[in-house]
Design a protein around this motif. Structure first.
Motif, PDB file in Angstrom:
ATOM      1  N   GLN A  53      -9.143  -6.113  -8.507  1.00  0.00           N
ATOM      2  CA  GLN A  53      -8.877  -7.530  -8.264  1.00  0.00           C
ATOM      3  C   GLN A  53      -9.748  -8.411  -9.155  1.00  0.00           C
ATOM      4  O   GLN A  53     -10.088  -9.532  -8.790  1.00  0.00           O
ATOM      5  CB  GLN A  53      -9.118  -7.868  -6.787  1.00  0.00           C
ATOM      6  CG  GLN A  53      -8.154  -7.157  -5.847  1.00  0.00           C
ATOM      7  CD  GLN A  53      -8.380  -7.510  -4.396  1.00  0.00           C
ATOM      8  OE1 GLN A  53      -9.523  -7.591  -3.942  1.00  0.00           O
ATOM      9  NE2 GLN A  53      -7.297  -7.716  -3.670  1.00  0.00           N
TER      10      GLN A  53
ATOM     11  N   ALA B 109      -8.291  -1.732  -4.585  1.00  0.00           N
ATOM     12  CA  ALA B 109      -7.444  -2.126  -5.706  1.00  0.00           C
ATOM     13  C   ALA B 109      -8.249  -2.998  -6.656  1.00  0.00           C
ATOM     14  O   ALA B 109      -9.184  -3.689  -6.247  1.00  0.00           O
ATOM     15  CB  ALA B 109      -6.224  -2.884  -5.193  1.00  0.00           C
TER      16      ALA B 109
ATOM     17  N   LYS C 199      -2.290   6.543  -4.863  1.00  0.00           N
ATOM     18  CA  LYS C 199      -3.532   7.159  -4.402  1.00  0.00           C
ATOM     19  C   LYS C 199      -3.845   8.359  -5.285  1.00  0.00           C
ATOM     20  O   LYS C 199      -2.944   8.921  -5.918  1.00  0.00           O
ATOM     21  CB  LYS C 199      -3.398   7.595  -2.924  1.00  0.00           C
ATOM     22  CG  LYS C 199      -3.209   6.413  -1.966  1.00  0.00           C
ATOM     23  CD  LYS C 199      -2.902   6.892  -0.558  1.00  0.00           C
ATOM     24  CE  LYS C 199      -4.137   7.424   0.149  1.00  0.00           C
ATOM     25  NZ  LYS C 199      -5.141   6.372   0.425  1.00  0.00           N
TER      26      LYS C 199
ATOM     27  N   THR D 106      -3.067  -5.072 -14.530  1.00  0.00           N
ATOM     28  CA  THR D 106      -2.547  -4.671 -13.221  1.00  0.00           C
ATOM     29  C   THR D 106      -2.091  -5.941 -12.506  1.00  0.00           C
ATOM     30  O   THR D 106      -2.307  -7.049 -13.004  1.00  0.00           O
ATOM     31  CB  THR D 106      -3.625  -3.948 -12.395  1.00  0.00           C
ATOM     32  OG1 THR D 106      -4.598  -4.912 -11.952  1.00  0.00           O
ATOM     33  CG2 THR D 106      -4.315  -2.852 -13.198  1.00  0.00           C
TER      34      THR D 106
ATOM     35  N   ASN E 155       0.854  -1.181   0.000  1.00  0.00           N
ATOM     36  CA  ASN E 155       0.000   0.000   0.000  1.00  0.00           C
ATOM     37  C   ASN E 155       0.892   1.232   0.000  1.00  0.00           C
ATOM     38  O   ASN E 155       1.620   1.480   0.970  1.00  0.00           O
ATOM     39  CB  ASN E 155      -0.903  -0.016   1.237  1.00  0.00           C
ATOM     40  CG  ASN E 155      -1.888   1.142   1.236  1.00  0.00           C
ATOM     41  OD1 ASN E 155      -1.968   1.895   0.269  1.00  0.00           O
ATOM     42  ND2 ASN E 155      -2.630   1.287   2.317  1.00  0.00           N
TER      43      ASN E 155
ATOM     44  N   LEU F 276      -7.313   3.817 -13.372  1.00  0.00           N
ATOM     45  CA  LEU F 276      -6.339   3.032 -12.618  1.00  0.00           C
ATOM     46  C   LEU F 276      -5.272   3.951 -12.049  1.00  0.00           C
ATOM     47  O   LEU F 276      -4.668   4.744 -12.794  1.00  0.00           O
ATOM     48  CB  LEU F 276      -5.671   1.987 -13.519  1.00  0.00           C
ATOM     49  CG  LEU F 276      -6.572   0.925 -14.150  1.00  0.00           C
ATOM     50  CD1 LEU F 276      -5.753   0.037 -15.070  1.00  0.00           C
ATOM     51  CD2 LEU F 276      -7.271   0.096 -13.076  1.00  0.00           C
TER      52      LEU F 276
ATOM     53  N   TYR G 292      -9.778   2.843  -9.215  1.00  0.00           N
ATOM     54  CA  TYR G 292      -9.068   1.831  -8.440  1.00  0.00           C
ATOM     55  C   TYR G 292      -7.713   2.390  -8.025  1.00  0.00           C
ATOM     56  O   TYR G 292      -6.920   2.805  -8.881  1.00  0.00           O
ATOM     57  CB  TYR G 292      -8.871   0.554  -9.256  1.00  0.00           C
ATOM     58  CG  TYR G 292     -10.153  -0.167  -9.599  1.00  0.00           C
ATOM     59  CD1 TYR G 292     -10.790  -0.975  -8.658  1.00  0.00           C
ATOM     60  CD2 TYR G 292     -10.725  -0.044 -10.866  1.00  0.00           C
ATOM     61  CE1 TYR G 292     -11.973  -1.638  -8.978  1.00  0.00           C
ATOM     62  CE2 TYR G 292     -11.906  -0.699 -11.191  1.00  0.00           C
ATOM     63  CZ  TYR G 292     -12.522  -1.497 -10.238  1.00  0.00           C
ATOM     64  OH  TYR G 292     -13.706  -2.156 -10.547  1.00  0.00           O
ATOM     65  N   GLU G 293      -7.451   2.418  -6.705  1.00  0.00           N
ATOM     66  CA  GLU G 293      -6.147   2.830  -6.205  1.00  0.00           C
ATOM     67  C   GLU G 293      -5.268   1.593  -5.979  1.00  0.00           C
ATOM     68  O   GLU G 293      -5.741   0.455  -6.024  1.00  0.00           O
ATOM     69  CB  GLU G 293      -6.298   3.629  -4.908  1.00  0.00           C
ATOM     70  CG  GLU G 293      -7.018   4.953  -5.103  1.00  0.00           C
ATOM     71  CD  GLU G 293      -7.071   5.803  -3.846  1.00  0.00           C
ATOM     72  OE1 GLU G 293      -7.019   7.043  -3.971  1.00  0.00           O
ATOM     73  OE2 GLU G 293      -7.165   5.239  -2.730  1.00  0.00           O
ATOM     74  N   GLN G 294      -3.969   1.857  -5.741  1.00  0.00           N
ATOM     75  CA  GLN G 294      -3.000   0.773  -5.528  1.00  0.00           C
ATOM     76  C   GLN G 294      -3.089  -0.253  -6.662  1.00  0.00           C
ATOM     77  O   GLN G 294      -2.945  -1.455  -6.448  1.00  0.00           O
ATOM     78  CB  GLN G 294      -3.234   0.107  -4.157  1.00  0.00           C
ATOM     79  CG  GLN G 294      -3.350   1.058  -2.988  1.00  0.00           C
ATOM     80  CD  GLN G 294      -2.099   1.901  -2.769  1.00  0.00           C
ATOM     81  OE1 GLN G 294      -0.995   1.490  -3.067  1.00  0.00           O
ATOM     82  NE2 GLN G 294      -2.278   3.100  -2.204  1.00  0.00           N
ATOM     83  N   SER G 295      -3.305   0.254  -7.875  1.00  0.00           N
ATOM     84  CA  SER G 295      -3.518  -0.611  -9.045  1.00  0.00           C
ATOM     85  C   SER G 295      -2.664  -0.140 -10.218  1.00  0.00           C
ATOM     86  O   SER G 295      -3.171   0.426 -11.193  1.00  0.00           O
ATOM     87  CB  SER G 295      -5.004  -0.621  -9.440  1.00  0.00           C
ATOM     88  OG  SER G 295      -5.807  -1.071  -8.376  1.00  0.00           O
TER      89      SER G 295
END
Length: 427
Positions: free
Chosen positions: A25, A23, A62, A222, A3, A58, A204-207
């Motif tokens: 998935q 994220a 953040k 991703t 993260n 994407l 989508y964060e952390q992607s």
């Protein structure tokens, strides 16, 4: 998956509360996949959603993690090369189109803030401060040039007048642009992301995008999912990495440093900047500063070519601040951070299309706050089949840095050294 948090900046510490975003998935389908949730990506997503597209964004970390959430927060019109320089390179017709767009980004920001009720401490008024008589002459020419393209909210200031708006004795004059101004940049990005979601867009964060599978229906991969789209917009700028190799050769990430003081209190803050305008000087390696909503001085400057993080940011920037405002010698620095912007050799943005369905805009070269908001509109127009304004940017000539990626940093640093000498000695 790791993260990635925001860097420790004043903006992150004072950011408006937002819900966590997941994220990616899964495998999803969309009309447009936007890579990057900074201003370029968010502006593109908003314009597309307002025109009926289904949009998925994407973000590797953040919202606003990159330059959009770390910059000086100044709304500065035009481009890093002014319109007369562009005209000499590309001719009057293309320059006319670009000149008409040069002041649009600031208007888009204000429209977004009003339409979506974004709380980002928006203030009107930006000052270009001249340190030498030659710089003042350039401002006089710039005023005439901008007025030629219909931009009239400008006032030339002599030495006495500029002291009314900034308590610094090193300026011989300046120009006030009332359509300039300043904002809390991360809160602007967070507000625009909320607007995207209010229209049905998904972020989508952390992607991070790790691979683009090109073709008639391109797929962005991703670490834990993928997005199949009709179109892709690449909006990673200085944080894109080598995802699209064609875009790396003609641009270079550069770092700029910012410090923020402790709260100064109303009296001291007002004594420094009585009208609460933002200021940038006219040097090639310029300094820029403004007051925050809670009356801190935010002061930035310097460039690190190749985007290395300096070991001691305060040691680089604090002397610049004290040169402008020696009255702050006992004031504590609460925050210091660096952020990357993307420089092109021409100092003009790179806009274009790869194949039929991958669009990009990058390389704002220091004028990103306003240009990126315009870029989002221009990219959205192109996806709707209205390409005249897109083509005006796409047809700008761009060249690789001398020496390729290995030598681009020392060559750029050498050029900066030369222009720094010109600033210092006034020639």
């Amino acid at each position: 998956m790791a993260n990635t948090p925001y860097p420790e900046s004043y903006y992150a510490a004072s950011a408006n509360a937002v819900p966590p975003r997941p994220a990616l998935q899964d495998d999803v389908e969309t009309d447009v996949c936007v890579i990057g949730a900074g201003y370029t990506g968010l502006s593109s997503a908003l314009f597309l959603l307002e025109n009926g597209f289904k949009v998925t964004v994407l973000e590797a970390a953040k919202v606003g993690f990159g330059a959009s959430g770390r910059n000086g927060g100044q709304i500065v019109n035009s481009y890093s090369r002014d319109i007369d320089v562009i005209e000499r390179s590309v001719g009057p017709r293309q320059a006319q189109l670009l000149g008409q767009m040069a002041f649009e980004g600031g208007r888009i920001i204000r429209e977004r803030v009003a339409k979506y009720n974004i709380q980002c401490d928006l203030k009107d008024g930006g000052v270009f401060a001249a340190i030498t008589a030659k710089q003042m002459g350039h401002l006089e020419s710039q005023k005439r040039l901008w007025e030629r393209f219909g931009h009239t909210q400008l006032e030339l200031m002599d030495q006495r007048r500029i002291r009314d708006v900034v308590a610094c004795d090193q300026y011989v004059g300046g120009m006030l642009d009332m359509s300039g101004g300043h904002i809390h940049p991360l809160n602007l990005a967070l507000g625009e992301a909320a607007a995207v979601e209010s229209l049905g867009g998904v972020i989508y964060e952390q992607s991070p995008a790790v691979r683009i599978e090109r073709g008639a229906n391109p797929v962005v991969h991703t670490p834990q999912g993928k997005v199949r789209a009709k179109f892709i917009i690449v909006a990673g700028n200085a944080y894109l990495g080598n995802l699209v190799p064609e875009l790396a050769a003609k641009s270079m990430p550069c770092g700029t440093q910012v410090i923020t003081t402790e709260p100064l209190g109303d009296a001291l803050a007002k004594s420094l900047l009585p009208q609460d305008y933002c200021v940038e000087d006219c040097n090639y390696l310029l300094d820029y500063y403004r007051l925050s909503g809670d009356k801190r001085l935010i002061f930035g400057g310097g460039v690190v070519y190749g985007a290395r993080d300096p070991a001691n940011i305060e040691a680089i920037i604090r002397p610049k601040m004290l040169k402008a405002f020696p009255q702050l010698k006992d004031v504590k620095i609460d925050y210091a951070w660096t952020g990357n912007f993307l420089l092109t050799l021409s100092r003009l943005p790179q806009v274009g299309r790869l194949g039929d369905n991958i669009y990009y805009s990058q390389g704002c070269s220091g004028h990103g706050v306003t240009y990126t908001h315009l870029a989002g509109k221009v990219l959205a127009e192109a996806l709707r089949g209205q390409a005249e304004r897109f083509d005006a940017f796409a047809d700008l000539p761009h060249y690789p840095f001398p020496g390729g990626q290995l030598l681009r940093t020392p060559f750029a640093a050498l050029g900066a050294w030369y222009y720094g000498l010109r600033d210092k000695f006034g020639y």
